[in-house]
Structures are given as C-alpha cells and as structure tokens.
Scaffold this active site. Structure first.
Site, mmCIF file in Angstrom:
data_model
loop_
_atom_site.group_PDB
_atom_site.id
_atom_site.type_symbol
_atom_site.label_atom_id
_atom_site.label_comp_id
_atom_site.label_asym_id
_atom_site.label_seq_id
_atom_site.Cartn_x
_atom_site.Cartn_y
_atom_site.Cartn_z
ATOM 1 N N GLU A 1 1.355 -10.553 -0.829
ATOM 2 C CA GLU A 1 1.858 -9.210 -0.530
ATOM 3 C C GLU A 1 3.261 -9.270 0.074
ATOM 4 O O GLU A 1 3.505 -10.026 1.007
ATOM 5 C CB GLU A 1 0.920 -8.485 0.436
ATOM 6 C CG GLU A 1 1.287 -7.023 0.661
ATOM 7 C CD GLU A 1 0.233 -6.262 1.434
ATOM 8 O OE1 GLU A 1 0.223 -5.023 1.347
ATOM 9 O OE2 GLU A 1 -0.590 -6.901 2.137
ATOM 10 N N HIS B 1 0.615 -8.497 -4.689
ATOM 11 C CA HIS B 1 -0.311 -7.484 -4.163
ATOM 12 C C HIS B 1 0.503 -6.240 -3.812
ATOM 13 O O HIS B 1 0.942 -6.056 -2.680
ATOM 14 C CB HIS B 1 -1.024 -8.054 -2.930
ATOM 15 C CG HIS B 1 -2.044 -7.142 -2.331
ATOM 16 N ND1 HIS B 1 -3.393 -7.253 -2.595
ATOM 17 C CD2 HIS B 1 -1.927 -6.105 -1.465
ATOM 18 C CE1 HIS B 1 -4.054 -6.334 -1.920
ATOM 19 N NE2 HIS B 1 -3.179 -5.616 -1.226
ATOM 20 N N ASP C 1 0.841 -1.194 0.000
ATOM 21 C CA ASP C 1 0.000 0.000 0.000
ATOM 22 C C ASP C 1 0.878 1.247 0.000
ATOM 23 O O ASP C 1 2.081 1.172 -0.225
ATOM 24 C CB ASP C 1 -0.952 -0.022 1.201
ATOM 25 C CG ASP C 1 -0.208 -0.258 2.520
ATOM 26 O OD1 ASP C 1 0.992 0.084 2.592
ATOM 27 O OD2 ASP C 1 -0.816 -0.781 3.469
ATOM 28 N N ASP D 1 -0.872 -17.365 -6.628
ATOM 29 C CA ASP D 1 -0.354 -16.194 -7.343
ATOM 30 C C ASP D 1 -1.492 -15.291 -7.808
ATOM 31 O O ASP D 1 -1.620 -14.974 -8.994
ATOM 32 C CB ASP D 1 0.517 -16.617 -8.528
ATOM 33 C CG ASP D 1 1.370 -15.458 -9.071
ATOM 34 O OD1 ASP D 1 1.444 -14.411 -8.394
ATOM 35 O OD2 ASP D 1 1.946 -15.607 -10.170
#
Length: 501
Positions: free
Chosen positions: A482, A422, A96, A473
């Site tokens: 992530e 991610h 993020d 995946d």
C-alpha cells in the site's frame, strides 16, 4: 563554532576534520553490512517528478483542468455536509477512500519542509510541488475555520474498508469527526499548526497574502492545541484507532508545532515556550524513528538549526539530541537494523515511511552541519555530513531499484516495479473506461485477481519489502503493497537534493 564545543569535542573535531570526505571513522566502528547491487545511475530528476505527480492520484474533491493523473475523476463533492460544513478537497491518505486529518497534516508539513530545504533545487517541478502543498492547506484551512473546533476526519473507516470501490463511486457514509475544547486533540491540532506554519514559509514570497493567512491560522490552531490538552484518539478511539491512533501522545506535536511557529514567525514567544516546556514535552526522550505519529526526532533536527546556524546557545541540547538520533540509525549501531540488502528496517508494515523520513532527516541535518562547518558526534567518533549523505543516498537508491530484487518500489519508475498495489482507484478500471458504477462488494473480484492494476499510480511508493528483502507484490498485502502520502512527502526533498547532486 569553537564557542559551542567543549575542549574535548574541539580536539576530537580537529583530529578528524581531514576525514570529511570519508565520513564515519572509529576504532569501534563496525563494518558495513550493505551489499552492492550494480545498476546504472538513477534518474533522480525523473523520480522527483513522479514522486510529486503521485499526489494528484490521491486528490479528493473537484479536480482542476490541469489534472495530470487523468484516470482520476471528481470525488467526495459533498464531504462535510453531514455537519453542514465544507470539507471538500484534501487527500486520501493511502489506498482507501478515507480523509484522515492526522497523516494529511504531517504530509503537508513534510512536503513544505522538503521545499524549504531543497525547493531551490527543484527547478521546473517547484510549481507542481507547491500545488501539492496548496491542495492540502486549502483543506486544512477549511477544517480549522470554526473557532476552537477542528474537523479531523471524513469517512467511516470500518465501513470504508469493508468496500473495494473507486473514490468516484463511494457510497459509504461520509461521517465527519471533530475535536473541540470539550474533546481536545492537541496532537492533531499541533500537527496542523506545524503544517500551516511550514507552508506559510513556502508561500511567503510567491503569495504573501495566502502565506499570512496560513500563518495566522497556524497561530490560532496552536493556541487551541496548547490550551485544551489531550490526545485526539481519547475521544475518537473507535473512529481513528487502530488506523491513526496517537500512540506517542500529544507532547511531541506541541513541541513540533512550536518549533515551526518559531521558524515561521521568529517570535521570541515560541522560543521561550520551547525553553520552558521542552523537557515536559519529551525533548530529551530517546527516539530513533520519525513518522506521522512521533515528531520528537524531527523537532530536534529542526531546532538544532537554531543552535548551529542562528547560534541560539540555549538550544544546544537539541544538537546533542539530533546527534543521538544520527548515531542510532548508522549501519552497525546496536539500535539499528538493516536488511541483508542494506535497507533500513524499522517494522514490517509500511517500512518505507521510515526509510524516506530518515533519509530526508539525514540530508537535512547534513545541510545544517555543513553550513555550521561542524560534524555529528557518536561517543568518541565523528560522523561527517558526507557520511550522512552517503547513507541517505544508499537508502533512496535501494528504493529506486538498487536492491537484491532489482525492483523499484516507486510505481512507474524503472522497468520493474509493483504492479498490484493495494489501492482502490488504481486497481479498478477508471470511470472513463468503465462509466458504470462499481458497487461496494463488486470490486473485490478485482481485488483478489492476480491481474496488474489497470491504472498506474505513477510515483507511488509502497510499504516495501520485508526484513529479508522479499516482496510478493500482492494486492492483499497492505503492509507492503500500500502507498501513502506520508511515504512520498519526505522523499520529495531527498530526491530534489539527489537530482541536483
């Protein structure tokens, strides 16, 4: 050595000393569950280089001219302005665009510990590793520049997670959150103190002035952590939970911070603090995992060196506690779980963080035991340094591709690795390729696609497979796909050791 062994332990040690090359031996030991997966020898040097390069992909702020992860650009250049402070820089924790201080500080501590133990083996990668540490410590110095105040987070996690946009484009609120004497945060303050103290050791010879600056700030921050006690998530629950709540409390960080200050200063004040407060701070509680949240095991391993090498007899219990941890993660132990393919398995989300942290601790403790010419004890059984190194190597080998899927869980290492991680910046076209802003919700069309990420976040280690060694995946599977800075940080030390050996 015999001075610090009971007679029964000395006899046990002498009886098993010839087993040093083979490790764990006991009539009660259980057969290994590990399966062999034939692969060529791993290129640990290449993996080490990439594990350090990863941190450049996580940088926030104005990027330097020597930036090697060139698909990234400047971001977060006004961070801190919400409270009129400069909080530009530091690292995004994972996939993020948040800057969470708690995991960032732990990442810094572990990168520093990696260099303290194995930096002499890194050769040409040592400057890059120091740059990775300094990128974090420069930010932590900014975050602790005001007396009795620590800025612990930049960004609104709920709003950030509602968008899928590049850090270069982010337009979500860059809210700033802090702890102070009225709303304490002993856990994050203790971890920052540990990070700055550990980093001061790294820079002691190459940059004495910077090292001293780090150490003096570490002392100040630890004083704040100890004087105003309380978990930071008590006052900041909506902002830090469930992302980085202090689930284990703040006591472990106080012990951890004191241990690092003892190592960095050799000041008896911190040794006396540990002696007086160790039990209150949970020194003898049983833990068998080491992470950004729980530092008890790390503190025990670190303090065991004071007994093993420095012969501080009053810290003998930390060697015993360190042994208990070692015994709890051995294959076949009742408290350990391994996948059918041989991967240490602690929990479903981001399990690789426990694999890398445990592997680092095994190699570090093996180093201490070797220096002290002793072993670990599991009841009536002996565990040698060679055995610990073997277990750690198998875990790293699994991560690099020695597993049932023949997949490397490090992006860019080997021929088969995760392609849809991610990670916002990796999954969206770079600013150089697509200079037009990608708005908050526009990125979700790429988030849900099955196309490989256009930018390889080289060196990133993802959360890893499930308990059955399976890995889909899928970009949406953040628990397994992530990456995070605190997965890589302890791996740097482990790879440095393996690259040399």
């Amino acid at each position: 050595m015999a001075l610090y062994l009971s007679s029964s332990r000395l006899i046990t040690f002498l009886s098993f000393i010839l087993l040093l090359s083979n490790g764990f031996s006991s009539s009660s030991s259980r057969p290994s569950i590990h399966h062999r997966h034939h692969l060529d020898n791993h290129n640990y040097k290449d993996a080490l280089s990439k594990s350090i390069l990863f941190f450049e992909g996580q940088r926030s702020g104005k990027l330097p001219p020597n930036q090697r992860m060139t698909w990234r650009s400047n971001s977060g250049l006004s961070d801190g302005s919400a409270l009129n402070v400069d909080l530009v820089g530091g690292y995004y924790d994972a996939g993020d665009n948040m800057k969470f201080g708690f995991p960032m500080a732990f990442t810094t501590t572990m990168l520093s510990w990696s260099l303290i133990e194995f930096g002499g083996l890194m050769k040409s990668e040592l400057p890059n590793a120091k740059d990775a540490i300094r990128w974090a410590t420069d930010f932590l110095l900014k975050a602790t520049s005001h007396p009795d105040t620590i800025y612990v987070q930049v960004g609104d996690p709920n709003m950030d997670h509602a968008c899928w946009e590049r850090p270069e484009d982010m337009d979500t609120p860059r809210s700033v959150f802090k702890v102070d004497k009225n709303n304490p945060g002993s856990d994050i303050a203790g971890e920052i103190a540990a990070a700055l103290a550990a980093a001061s050791i790294v820079f002691r010879k190459c940059d004495p002035s910077y090292s001293n600056h780090l150490l003096q700030r570490a002392i100040t921050v630890f004083t704040f952590a100890d004087k105003y006690r309380g978990p930071y998530s008590a006052g900041l629950a909506p902002e830090v939970c469930p992302f980085y709540c202090s689930y284990s409390g703040y006591q472990d960080e106080l012990l951890w911070g004191a241990a690092w200050l003892q190592k960095a200063t050799n000041n008896p004040t911190y040794l006396n603090y540990i002696k007086a407060n160790g039990q209150i701070l949970g020194a003898d509680e049983f833990d068998n995992m080491f992470s950004w949240d729980n530092k008890h095991v790390g503190a025990r391993i670190l303090l065991s060196k004071e007994f093993l090498i420095q012969k501080v007899k009053s810290l003998e219990e930390y060697k015993e506690h360190a042994d208990s941890f070692i015994c709890s993660v051995l294959p076949g132990a009742s408290s350990s779980q391994y996948t059918p393919g041989g991967l240490l398995f602690k929990m479903g989300e981001s399990n690789m963080q426990y694999v890398t942290s445990t592997s680092f601790l095994l190699l570090t403790y093996a180093k201490y035991l070797t220096s002290a010419r002793t072993v670990a004890y599991c009841g009536g059984s002996v565990v040698t340094p060679a055995r610990l190194r073997s277990i750690a190597k198998k875990q790293v080998d699994y991560l690099l591709g020695g597993n049932p899927l023949k997949m490397s869980y490090m992006v860019g290492y080997g021929l088969k690795y995760p392609r849809r991680i991610h990670h916002r910046g990796s999954s969206l076209p770079s600013v150089a390729v697509h200079p037009t802003r990608i708005q908050c919700h526009d990125g979700f069309s790429l988030f849900t696609s099955q196309s490989p990420n256009p930018n390889d976040l080289v060196g990133a280690v993802v959360g890893g497979p499930d308990q059955n060694d399976q890995f889909p995946d899928e970009r949406s599977d953040y628990g397994r796909s992530e990456p995070a800075t605190y997965i890589n940080a302890p791996l740097v030390g482990a790879l440095a050791y393996l690259a040399r050996s």
